[in-house]
Design an enzyme around this catalytic site. Structure first.
Site, PDB file in Angstrom:
ATOM      1  N   ALA A  59      11.926  -2.895  -6.424  1.00 13.80           N
ATOM      2  CA  ALA A  59      12.440  -4.166  -5.905  1.00 13.80           C
ATOM      3  C   ALA A  59      12.655  -4.027  -4.400  1.00 13.80           C
ATOM      4  CB  ALA A  59      13.731  -4.553  -6.625  1.00 13.80           C
ATOM      5  N   LEU A  60      11.635  -4.412  -3.659  1.00 12.27           N
ATOM      6  CA  LEU A  60      11.690  -4.346  -2.193  1.00 12.27           C
ATOM      7  C   LEU A  60      11.657  -5.756  -1.598  1.00 12.27           C
ATOM      8  CD1 LEU A  60      11.272  -3.048   0.677  1.00 12.27           C
ATOM      9  CD2 LEU A  60       8.823  -2.969   0.157  1.00 12.27           C
ATOM     10  N   ILE A  82       8.778  -9.275  -8.243  1.00 11.41           N
ATOM     11  CA  ILE A  82       8.996  -7.929  -8.774  1.00 11.41           C
ATOM     12  C   ILE A  82       8.102  -7.695 -10.001  1.00 11.41           C
ATOM     13  CG2 ILE A  82      10.729  -6.263  -9.568  1.00 11.41           C
ATOM     14  CD1 ILE A  82      10.950  -7.410  -6.565  1.00 11.41           C
ATOM     15  N   ARG A  97      -0.401   2.227  -2.815  1.00  9.95           N
ATOM     16  CA  ARG A  97      -1.635   1.577  -2.336  1.00  9.95           C
ATOM     17  C   ARG A  97      -2.880   2.261  -2.885  1.00  9.95           C
ATOM     18  NH1 ARG A  97       1.506   0.847   3.360  1.00  9.95           N
ATOM     19  NH2 ARG A  97       2.488  -1.126   2.781  1.00  9.95           N
ATOM     20  N   ARG A 154     -30.545 -13.042 -19.236  1.00 16.46           N
ATOM     21  CA  ARG A 154     -30.679 -14.459 -18.868  1.00 16.46           C
ATOM     22  C   ARG A 154     -32.091 -14.715 -18.322  1.00 16.46           C
ATOM     23  NH1 ARG A 154     -29.223 -19.734 -19.384  1.00 16.46           N
ATOM     24  NH2 ARG A 154     -29.362 -20.842 -17.401  1.00 16.46           N
ATOM     25  N   GLY A 166     -23.991 -18.092 -12.867  1.00 19.78           N
ATOM     26  CA  GLY A 166     -24.281 -19.501 -12.603  1.00 19.78           C
ATOM     27  C   GLY A 166     -23.157 -20.380 -13.138  1.00 19.78           C
ATOM     28  N   GLY A 167     -23.529 -21.550 -13.676  1.00 20.76           N
ATOM     29  CA  GLY A 167     -22.535 -22.512 -14.181  1.00 20.76           C
ATOM     30  C   GLY A 167     -21.629 -21.917 -15.248  1.00 20.76           C
ATOM     31  N   GLU A 175       1.477  -4.959  -2.312  1.00 21.45           N
ATOM     32  CA  GLU A 175       1.701  -3.634  -1.688  1.00 21.45           C
ATOM     33  C   GLU A 175       1.178  -3.619  -0.242  1.00 21.45           C
ATOM     34  OE1 GLU A 175       1.724  -0.185  -4.032  1.00 21.45           O
ATOM     35  OE2 GLU A 175       1.950  -1.282  -5.908  1.00 21.45           O
TER      36      GLU A 175
HETATM   37  N1  COS Z   1       4.630   6.136   5.418  1.00 22.35           N
HETATM   38  C1  COS Z   1       5.683   6.848   5.842  1.00 22.35           C
HETATM   39  N2  COS Z   1       6.499   6.455   6.855  1.00 22.35           N
HETATM   40  C2  COS Z   1       6.233   5.286   7.460  1.00 22.35           C
HETATM   41  C3  COS Z   1       5.150   4.480   7.059  1.00 22.35           C
HETATM   42  C4  COS Z   1       4.327   4.951   6.004  1.00 22.35           C
HETATM   43  N3  COS Z   1       3.296   4.238   5.561  1.00 22.35           N
HETATM   44  N4  COS Z   1       5.136   3.366   7.812  1.00 22.35           N
HETATM   45  C5  COS Z   1       6.166   3.463   8.660  1.00 22.35           C
HETATM   46  N5  COS Z   1       6.829   4.622   8.439  1.00 22.35           N
HETATM   47  C6  COS Z   1       8.013   5.107   9.160  1.00 22.35           C
HETATM   48  C7  COS Z   1       7.696   5.278  10.634  1.00 22.35           C
HETATM   49  O1  COS Z   1       7.221   6.577  10.899  1.00 22.35           O
HETATM   50  C8  COS Z   1       9.044   5.044  11.275  1.00 22.35           C
HETATM   51  O2  COS Z   1       9.813   6.205  11.131  1.00 22.35           O
HETATM   52  P1  COS Z   1      10.916   6.637  12.253  1.00 22.35           P
HETATM   53  O3  COS Z   1      12.053   5.703  12.087  1.00 22.35           O
HETATM   54  O4  COS Z   1      11.266   8.034  11.837  1.00 22.35           O
HETATM   55  O5  COS Z   1      10.240   6.518  13.574  1.00 22.35           O
HETATM   56  C9  COS Z   1       9.665   3.973  10.381  1.00 22.35           C
HETATM   57  O6  COS Z   1       9.005   4.098   9.119  1.00 22.35           O
HETATM   58  C10 COS Z   1       9.512   2.578  10.918  1.00 22.35           C
HETATM   59  O7  COS Z   1       8.149   2.359  11.151  1.00 22.35           O
HETATM   60  P2  COS Z   1       7.594   1.112  11.966  1.00 22.35           P
HETATM   61  O8  COS Z   1       8.303   1.029  13.285  1.00 22.35           O
HETATM   62  O9  COS Z   1       6.118   1.200  11.955  1.00 22.35           O
HETATM   63  O10 COS Z   1       8.119  -0.090  11.055  1.00 22.35           O
HETATM   64  P3  COS Z   1       7.814  -1.630  11.131  1.00 22.35           P
HETATM   65  O11 COS Z   1       9.062  -2.357  10.884  1.00 22.35           O
HETATM   66  O12 COS Z   1       6.998  -1.961  12.346  1.00 22.35           O
HETATM   67  O13 COS Z   1       6.910  -1.910   9.796  1.00 22.35           O
HETATM   68  C11 COS Z   1       5.054  -1.830   8.325  1.00 22.35           C
HETATM   69  C12 COS Z   1       5.894  -1.158   9.414  1.00 22.35           C
HETATM   70  C13 COS Z   1       4.442  -3.158   8.773  1.00 22.35           C
HETATM   71  C14 COS Z   1       3.967  -0.817   8.069  1.00 22.35           C
HETATM   72  C15 COS Z   1       5.927  -2.037   7.059  1.00 22.35           C
HETATM   73  O14 COS Z   1       6.887  -3.046   7.268  1.00 22.35           O
HETATM   74  C16 COS Z   1       5.095  -2.394   5.847  1.00 22.35           C
HETATM   75  O15 COS Z   1       4.509  -1.526   5.204  1.00 22.35           O
HETATM   76  N6  COS Z   1       5.035  -3.706   5.501  1.00 22.35           N
HETATM   77  C17 COS Z   1       4.383  -4.132   4.262  1.00 22.35           C
HETATM   78  C18 COS Z   1       5.366  -4.096   3.171  1.00 22.35           C
HETATM   79  C19 COS Z   1       4.708  -4.124   1.850  1.00 22.35           C
HETATM   80  O16 COS Z   1       3.734  -3.431   1.594  1.00 22.35           O
HETATM   81  N7  COS Z   1       5.267  -4.936   0.960  1.00 22.35           N
HETATM   82  C20 COS Z   1       4.782  -5.036  -0.358  1.00 22.35           C
HETATM   83  C21 COS Z   1       5.889  -4.686  -1.269  1.00 22.35           C
HETATM   84  S1  COS Z   1       5.409  -4.091  -2.813  1.00 22.35           S
HETATM   85  S2  COS Z   1       4.585  -5.618  -3.695  1.00 22.35           S
END
Ligand code: COS
Length: 381
Positions: A122-123, A155, A241, A266, A337-338, A361
């Site tokens: 739950a993110l 979720i 992912r 076909r 096709g159709g 994701e």
């Molecule tokens: N794996 C491990 N660490 C990661 C990471 C990854 N894929 N991506 C970022 N981090 C770490 C960075 O290294 C950074 O660490 P420090 O604080 O030690 O420097 C920290 O996380 C923050 O990283 P960043 O500044 O890149 O964060 P942002 O807020 O810019 O966001 C993205 C990064 C866009 C990559 C992130 O918000 C994301 O993945 N968004 C998509 C969310 C998603 O997939 N949602 C689906 C939910 S499940 S259905």
């Protein structure tokens, strides 16, 4: 080529048979009834699939991530909703507990996963999708507990899950450095499923909105350290992912298999349509994309197994495999096709199922951001 041990490769033969004989015949009904039947989940448990990826010390079989990806691929060929039950339980719930959980937490929850109990992650929140650090669900310390308030959306495994890995804000001033991750039991008072979310595809997969109203969790349910939960969830998604890439690969293969069978029988203009070069070119392009996706998926899985940095490769695998799945399911429908446009055929379901892999994701736009950032970082410029 899948980096599987001999034992794992043998087990995959059983999984393939299970997928073909027991899952595939139910796929249409699963889509219509919007539910993966309990009997299929029980069968996956009986076959040891929930235990497969859990290490032996917690009662599992300690098989590799590559094996798990292969299972997800095989199940997704038959029914990606069914595959997602397992994928969610293992990549989104078990993996973060394994990577970051205390010994107590691992013993408590991983043994339950081995027993076929399902978990979820739950993110996402109504206001925090691509910008994962913008979550607003809070957890406040009260005595030795944390009290969670907020709403989570989209979720997966929602109604099936007995427990969730939940991301919350524990220090609002510090953005991503103020996020923590907890395991929360679905039965905890105050935690409610506020609605089911109906979808275009993977309709058999339960997707819900969760509301937390003063939900109490013990401090011992913290996954990793306080305020270091963003790292937990980001690394979870690195694994997740690859799982989605494997799912997309399976969907694409399932669609193309059916389309080739259809096209070969076909007849138009007095011969099978596969005799026409236009159709052959379509088949060749789809086959090539599948092979390329497969190479990326299993390279990413192998690197995960070797505990290498997988940020870039897992995003590449998910980006490529999901775009390929969308293209291949669309073109496969075209080969029918159709007839392909009707619900008499499975082609339209494959196309609907493929779409989500470009979205969940992390959208493929976000995957490109991740890949480019990593490439620029690696270039050292
Ligand atoms: N794996 C491990 N660490 C990661 C990471 C990854 N894929 N991506 C970022 N981090 C770490 C960075 O290294 C950074 O660490 P420090 O604080 O030690 O420097 C920290 O996380 C923050 O990283 P960043 O500044 O890149 O964060 P942002 O807020 O810019 O966001 C993205 C990064 C866009 C990559 C992130 O918000 C994301 O993945 N968004 C998509 C969310 C998603 O997939 N949602 C689906 C939910 S499940 S259905």
């Amino acid at each position: 080529m899948n980096n599987l041990s001999q034992e794992e490769a043998e087990v995959i033969q059983y999984v393939r048979r299970f997928a073909n004989e027991e899952v595939k015949p139910l796929a249409k009904e699963i889509d219509i009834k919007m539910e993966v039947p309990d009997k299929l989940i029980k069968r996956m448990h009986e076959l040891g699939l929930f235990a497969s990826y859990i290490p032996k010390e917690y009662g599992g079989y300690g098989m590799s991530f590559s094996f798990l990806a292969s299972v997800i691929e095989e199940l997704s060929k038959a029914c990606p909703s069914t595959a997602l039950v397992l994928d969610g339980a293992l990549t989104l719930f078990a993996e973060p507990v394994l990577m970051f959980g205390s010994e107590e937490l691992k013993k408590k929850y991983l043994t339950r996963v081995v027993n076929g109990e399902i978990g979820g992650l739950a993110l996402t929140e109504p206001g925090a999708g691509s910008d994962a650090a913008a979550i607003r669900t809070t957890a406040q310390k009260v005595g030795s507990d944390y009290v969670i308030n907020g709403t989570k959306i989209f979720i997966s495994n929602g109604r099936l899950a007995r427990f969730y890995v939940v991301d919350v804000v524990t220090d609002p001033e510090r953005k991503h450095k103020g996020i923590s991750t907890f395991v929360v039991d679905a039965e905890t008072p105050g935690l409610k499923i506020s609605r089911d979310i109906h979808k275009l595809g993977i309709r058999g997969s339960s997707t819900v909105e969760l509301v937390f109203e003063n939900v109490k969790v013990p401090e011992s349910n913290l996954v990793g350290k306080l305020n270091e939960g963003f790292k937990v969830v980001m690394e979870t998604l690195d694994a997740g992912r690859i799982g989605i890439a494997a799912q997309a690969l399976g969907i694409a293969e399932g669609a193309l298999d059916e389309a080739i069978k259809y096209a070969a029988q076909r007849k138009q203009f007095g011969k099978p349509i596969t005799d026409f070069e236009g159709i052959q070119f379509m088949i060749a392009d789809m086959g090539t994309q599948i092979e390329a996706a497969r190479l990326l998926v299993y390279e990413a899985a192998a690197r995960w197994d070797r505990h290498e940095d997988c940020i870039k490769i897992s995003s590449m695998a998910k980006l490529f495999a999901s775009d390929a799945a969308m293209k291949i399911t669309t073109e496969s429908l075209q080969l029918f096709g159709g007839y392909g446009y009707t619900t008499d055929m499975d082609a339209e379901r494959h196309m609907r199922d493929a779409k989500i892999t470009q979205i969940y994701e992390g959208t493929n736009q976000i995957q490109r951001v991740i890949i480019a950032r990593k490439m620029l970082e690696e270039s050292g410029i």
